[in-house]
Design a protein around this motif. Structure first.
Motif, PDB file in Angstrom:
ATOM      1  N   THR A   1       0.837  -1.457   0.010  1.00  0.00           N
ATOM      2  CA  THR A   1      -0.088   0.339   0.069  1.00  0.00           C
ATOM      3  C   THR A   1       0.667   1.074   0.058  1.00  0.00           C
ATOM      4  OG1 THR A   1      -0.118   0.469   2.159  1.00  0.00           O
ATOM      5  CG2 THR A   1      -2.164  -1.290   1.102  1.00  0.00           C
ATOM      6  N   ARG A   2       1.950   0.861  -0.203  1.00  0.00           N
ATOM      7  CA  ARG A   2       2.996   2.415  -0.405  1.00  0.00           C
ATOM      8  C   ARG A   2       2.882   3.553  -1.065  1.00  0.00           C
ATOM      9  NH1 ARG A   2       8.813   0.610   2.944  1.00  0.00           N
ATOM     10  NH2 ARG A   2       7.373   1.074   5.063  1.00  0.00           N
ATOM     11  N   LYS A   3       3.537   4.345  -1.459  1.00  0.00           N
ATOM     12  CA  LYS A   3       3.296   4.890  -2.563  1.00  0.00           C
ATOM     13  C   LYS A   3       3.841   6.095  -2.741  1.00  0.00           C
ATOM     14  CE  LYS A   3      -0.713   7.208  -2.410  1.00  0.00           C
ATOM     15  NZ  LYS A   3      -0.075   8.342  -1.959  1.00  0.00           N
ATOM     16  N   PRO A   4       4.917   6.581  -3.808  1.00  0.00           N
ATOM     17  CA  PRO A   4       5.112   8.443  -3.628  1.00  0.00           C
ATOM     18  C   PRO A   4       4.019   9.114  -3.092  1.00  0.00           C
ATOM     19  CG  PRO A   4       5.203   7.087  -5.658  1.00  0.00           C
ATOM     20  CD  PRO A   4       4.774   5.641  -5.024  1.00  0.00           C
ATOM     21  N   PRO A   5       4.382  10.112  -2.394  1.00  0.00           N
ATOM     22  CA  PRO A   5       3.507  11.023  -1.897  1.00  0.00           C
ATOM     23  C   PRO A   5       2.542  11.846  -3.152  1.00  0.00           C
ATOM     24  CG  PRO A   5       6.099  11.144  -0.642  1.00  0.00           C
ATOM     25  CD  PRO A   5       5.984  10.081  -2.119  1.00  0.00           C
ATOM     26  N   GLY A   6       1.307  11.730  -2.958  1.00  0.00           N
ATOM     27  CA  GLY A   6       0.033  12.036  -3.319  1.00  0.00           C
ATOM     28  C   GLY A   6      -0.434  11.253  -3.789  1.00  0.00           C
ATOM     29  N   PRO A   7      -1.922  12.096  -4.408  1.00  0.00           N
ATOM     30  CA  PRO A   7      -2.421  10.959  -4.886  1.00  0.00           C
ATOM     31  C   PRO A   7      -2.502   9.983  -5.247  1.00  0.00           C
ATOM     32  CG  PRO A   7      -3.210  12.642  -6.114  1.00  0.00           C
ATOM     33  CD  PRO A   7      -1.114  13.064  -5.589  1.00  0.00           C
ATOM     34  N   ALA A   8      -3.599   8.249  -4.869  1.00  0.00           N
ATOM     35  CA  ALA A   8      -2.987   7.208  -5.364  1.00  0.00           C
ATOM     36  C   ALA A   8      -3.446   7.144  -6.560  1.00  0.00           C
ATOM     37  CB  ALA A   8      -4.314   5.633  -4.701  1.00  0.00           C
ATOM     38  N   TYR A   9      -4.207   8.152  -7.606  1.00  0.00           N
ATOM     39  CA  TYR A   9      -4.286   8.241  -8.955  1.00  0.00           C
ATOM     40  C   TYR A   9      -3.201   7.881  -9.419  1.00  0.00           C
ATOM     41  CZ  TYR A   9      -5.082  12.657  -9.363  1.00  0.00           C
ATOM     42  OH  TYR A   9      -4.477  14.433  -9.158  1.00  0.00           O
ATOM     43  N   VAL A  10      -2.350   8.480  -9.039  1.00  0.00           N
ATOM     44  CA  VAL A  10      -1.014   8.944  -9.736  1.00  0.00           C
ATOM     45  C   VAL A  10       0.067   7.204  -9.403  1.00  0.00           C
ATOM     46  CG1 VAL A  10       0.956   9.735  -9.514  1.00  0.00           C
ATOM     47  CG2 VAL A  10      -0.500  11.581  -9.635  1.00  0.00           C
ATOM     48  N   ALA A  11      -0.498   6.318  -8.409  1.00  0.00           N
ATOM     49  CA  ALA A  11       0.502   5.184  -8.641  1.00  0.00           C
ATOM     50  C   ALA A  11      -0.647   3.990  -9.032  1.00  0.00           C
ATOM     51  CB  ALA A  11       0.524   4.690  -7.234  1.00  0.00           C
ATOM     52  N   LEU A  12      -1.634   4.351  -9.296  1.00  0.00           N
ATOM     53  CA  LEU A  12      -2.289   3.291 -10.771  1.00  0.00           C
ATOM     54  C   LEU A  12      -2.084   4.187 -12.200  1.00  0.00           C
ATOM     55  CD1 LEU A  12      -4.706   1.661 -11.388  1.00  0.00           C
ATOM     56  CD2 LEU A  12      -6.150   3.097 -11.458  1.00  0.00           C
ATOM     57  N   GLY A  13      -1.695   5.792 -12.381  1.00  0.00           N
ATOM     58  CA  GLY A  13      -0.814   5.672 -13.499  1.00  0.00           C
ATOM     59  C   GLY A  13       0.458   5.099 -14.127  1.00  0.00           C
ATOM     60  N   GLU A  14       0.937   5.740 -12.724  1.00  0.00           N
ATOM     61  CA  GLU A  14       2.135   4.763 -13.043  1.00  0.00           C
ATOM     62  C   GLU A  14       2.334   3.523 -13.289  1.00  0.00           C
ATOM     63  OE1 GLU A  14       6.416   5.798 -11.399  1.00  0.00           O
ATOM     64  OE2 GLU A  14       4.505   6.130 -12.362  1.00  0.00           O
ATOM     65  N   VAL A  15       1.715   2.365 -12.591  1.00  0.00           N
ATOM     66  CA  VAL A  15       1.993   0.808 -13.051  1.00  0.00           C
ATOM     67  C   VAL A  15       0.828   0.736 -14.270  1.00  0.00           C
ATOM     68  CG1 VAL A  15      -0.129   0.246 -11.369  1.00  0.00           C
ATOM     69  CG2 VAL A  15       1.848  -1.226 -12.194  1.00  0.00           C
ATOM     70  N   MET A  16      -0.682   0.830 -14.872  1.00  0.00           N
ATOM     71  CA  MET A  16      -1.224   1.312 -16.036  1.00  0.00           C
ATOM     72  C   MET A  16      -0.270   1.813 -17.528  1.00  0.00           C
ATOM     73  SD  MET A  16      -4.891   2.676 -14.965  1.00  0.00           S
ATOM     74  CE  MET A  16      -5.403   1.543 -15.928  1.00  0.00           C
ATOM     75  N   THR A  17       0.331   2.883 -16.704  1.00  0.00           N
ATOM     76  CA  THR A  17       1.585   3.181 -18.175  1.00  0.00           C
ATOM     77  C   THR A  17       2.508   2.196 -18.354  1.00  0.00           C
ATOM     78  OG1 THR A  17       0.372   5.504 -17.956  1.00  0.00           O
ATOM     79  CG2 THR A  17       2.773   5.375 -19.032  1.00  0.00           C
ATOM     80  N   HIS A  18       3.138   1.831 -17.103  1.00  0.00           N
ATOM     81  CA  HIS A  18       4.720   1.403 -17.464  1.00  0.00           C
ATOM     82  C   HIS A  18       4.022  -0.188 -17.904  1.00  0.00           C
ATOM     83  CE1 HIS A  18       7.064   4.732 -16.878  1.00  0.00           C
ATOM     84  NE2 HIS A  18       7.066   4.995 -15.451  1.00  0.00           N
ATOM     85  N   GLY A  19       3.368  -0.371 -16.749  1.00  0.00           N
ATOM     86  CA  GLY A  19       2.607  -2.092 -17.965  1.00  0.00           C
ATOM     87  C   GLY A  19       2.778  -1.933 -19.359  1.00  0.00           C
ATOM     88  N   GLU A  20       1.826  -0.962 -20.260  1.00  0.00           N
ATOM     89  CA  GLU A  20       2.075  -0.957 -20.986  1.00  0.00           C
ATOM     90  C   GLU A  20       3.403  -0.540 -22.541  1.00  0.00           C
ATOM     91  OE1 GLU A  20      -0.820  -1.403 -23.186  1.00  0.00           O
ATOM     92  OE2 GLU A  20      -0.947  -2.854 -21.291  1.00  0.00           O
ATOM     93  N   ASP A  21       4.038   1.120 -21.073  1.00  0.00           N
ATOM     94  CA  ASP A  21       5.930   0.414 -21.893  1.00  0.00           C
ATOM     95  C   ASP A  21       6.298  -0.691 -22.033  1.00  0.00           C
ATOM     96  OD1 ASP A  21       5.326   2.825 -21.636  1.00  0.00           O
ATOM     97  OD2 ASP A  21       5.936   3.195 -19.696  1.00  0.00           O
ATOM     98  N   ILE A  22       5.838  -1.998 -21.424  1.00  0.00           N
ATOM     99  CA  ILE A  22       6.214  -2.896 -21.303  1.00  0.00           C
ATOM    100  C   ILE A  22       6.252  -3.855 -22.261  1.00  0.00           C
ATOM    101  CG2 ILE A  22       6.940  -4.844 -20.666  1.00  0.00           C
ATOM    102  CD1 ILE A  22       7.352  -3.517 -17.719  1.00  0.00           C
ATOM    103  N   ARG A  23       4.166  -4.083 -22.204  1.00  0.00           N
ATOM    104  CA  ARG A  23       3.942  -5.437 -23.058  1.00  0.00           C
ATOM    105  C   ARG A  23       3.869  -4.612 -24.700  1.00  0.00           C
ATOM    106  NH1 ARG A  23      -0.133  -4.495 -18.840  1.00  0.00           N
ATOM    107  NH2 ARG A  23      -0.251  -6.875 -17.247  1.00  0.00           N
ATOM    108  N   ARG A  24       3.856  -3.232 -24.713  1.00  0.00           N
ATOM    109  CA  ARG A  24       3.150  -3.191 -26.459  1.00  0.00           C
ATOM    110  C   ARG A  24       5.112  -3.087 -27.383  1.00  0.00           C
ATOM    111  NH1 ARG A  24      -1.291   0.188 -27.557  1.00  0.00           N
ATOM    112  NH2 ARG A  24      -3.268  -0.145 -25.164  1.00  0.00           N
ATOM    113  N   ALA A  25       6.116  -2.725 -26.032  1.00  0.00           N
ATOM    114  CA  ALA A  25       7.651  -2.734 -27.370  1.00  0.00           C
ATOM    115  C   ALA A  25       7.571  -4.266 -27.134  1.00  0.00           C
ATOM    116  CB  ALA A  25       8.511  -2.274 -26.067  1.00  0.00           C
ATOM    117  N   LEU A  26       7.177  -5.065 -26.205  1.00  0.00           N
ATOM    118  CA  LEU A  26       7.502  -6.766 -26.822  1.00  0.00           C
ATOM    119  C   LEU A  26       6.046  -7.377 -27.410  1.00  0.00           C
ATOM    120  CD1 LEU A  26       8.952  -7.736 -23.099  1.00  0.00           C
ATOM    121  CD2 LEU A  26       9.888  -6.900 -25.472  1.00  0.00           C
TER     122      LEU A  26
END
Length: 125
Positions: free
Chosen positions: A97-122
Motif C-alpha cells: 500500500t506504499r506509494k510516492p507522496p501524492g494521490p493514489a491515482y498517480v500510483a495507479l497511472g504509473e503501473v498502468m502506463t509502465h505496464g503498457e510501456d513494457i507490453r507494447r515494446a515486446l
C-alpha cells in the motif's frame, strides 16, 4: 469512489502474470519508456511501491532536487540481479500500500502506463 489500492494491486498482478511469460533475454529489451529497459522499468515500479515519504524527500534533496536523477538512482538496487530476482521483488510488492507522496491515482497511472510501456515494446497485449 473506487478503491484505487485494489485497482493498483490488480494492475500489478496482471503485469506480474505477463512478466512471468518473458524469457530472460527479454528483460534487457527496450521499452516505450525510452530511459529504461524492461528490468529497469520493473525496478522502478518496485522502488515506487517500496518508498516512504522520508526516503522520497531525503532522496530528492540529495539529488539536488532533480526528480529524474532521484528516480533513476532509486530504481537501481531494485533492478539489480537476474530477471528472476527482479520478478521476485516485483511479486513481493503486488499488495503493497506504499506509494510516492501524492494521490493514489498517480500510483495507479504509473503501473498502468509502465505496464503498457513494457507490453507494447515486446508486442504483447
Amino acid at each position: 469512489m473506487a478503491d484505487l489500492m485494489a485497482m493498483i494491486h490488480a494492475e500489478r498482478r496482471s503485469l506480474a502474470d505477463y512478466l512471468e511469460t518473458l524469457a530472460p533475454e527479454q528483460w534487457g529489451h527496450a521499452t516505450w519508456c525510452d530511459k529504461w529497459n524492461v528490468q529497469e522499468l520493473v525496478g522502478h515500479l518496485v522502488a515506487a511501491a517500496s518508498i516512504t515519504a522520508p526516503h522520497f524527500f531525503g532522496g530528492l534533496i540529495k539529488s539536488g532536487f532533480s526528480f529524474d536523477k532521484f528516480v533513476d538512482g532509486d530504481l537501481r538496487p531494485y533492478a539489480a540481479g537476474t530477471p528472476a530476482e527482479v520478478l521476485d521483488r516485483f511479486e513481493g510488492i503486488i499488495t503493497s500500500t506504499r506509494k510516492p507522496p501524492g494521490p493514489a491515482y498517480v500510483a495507479l497511472g504509473e503501473v498502468m502506463t509502465h505496464g503498457e510501456d513494457i507490453r507494447r515494446a515486446l508486442g504483447g497485449a
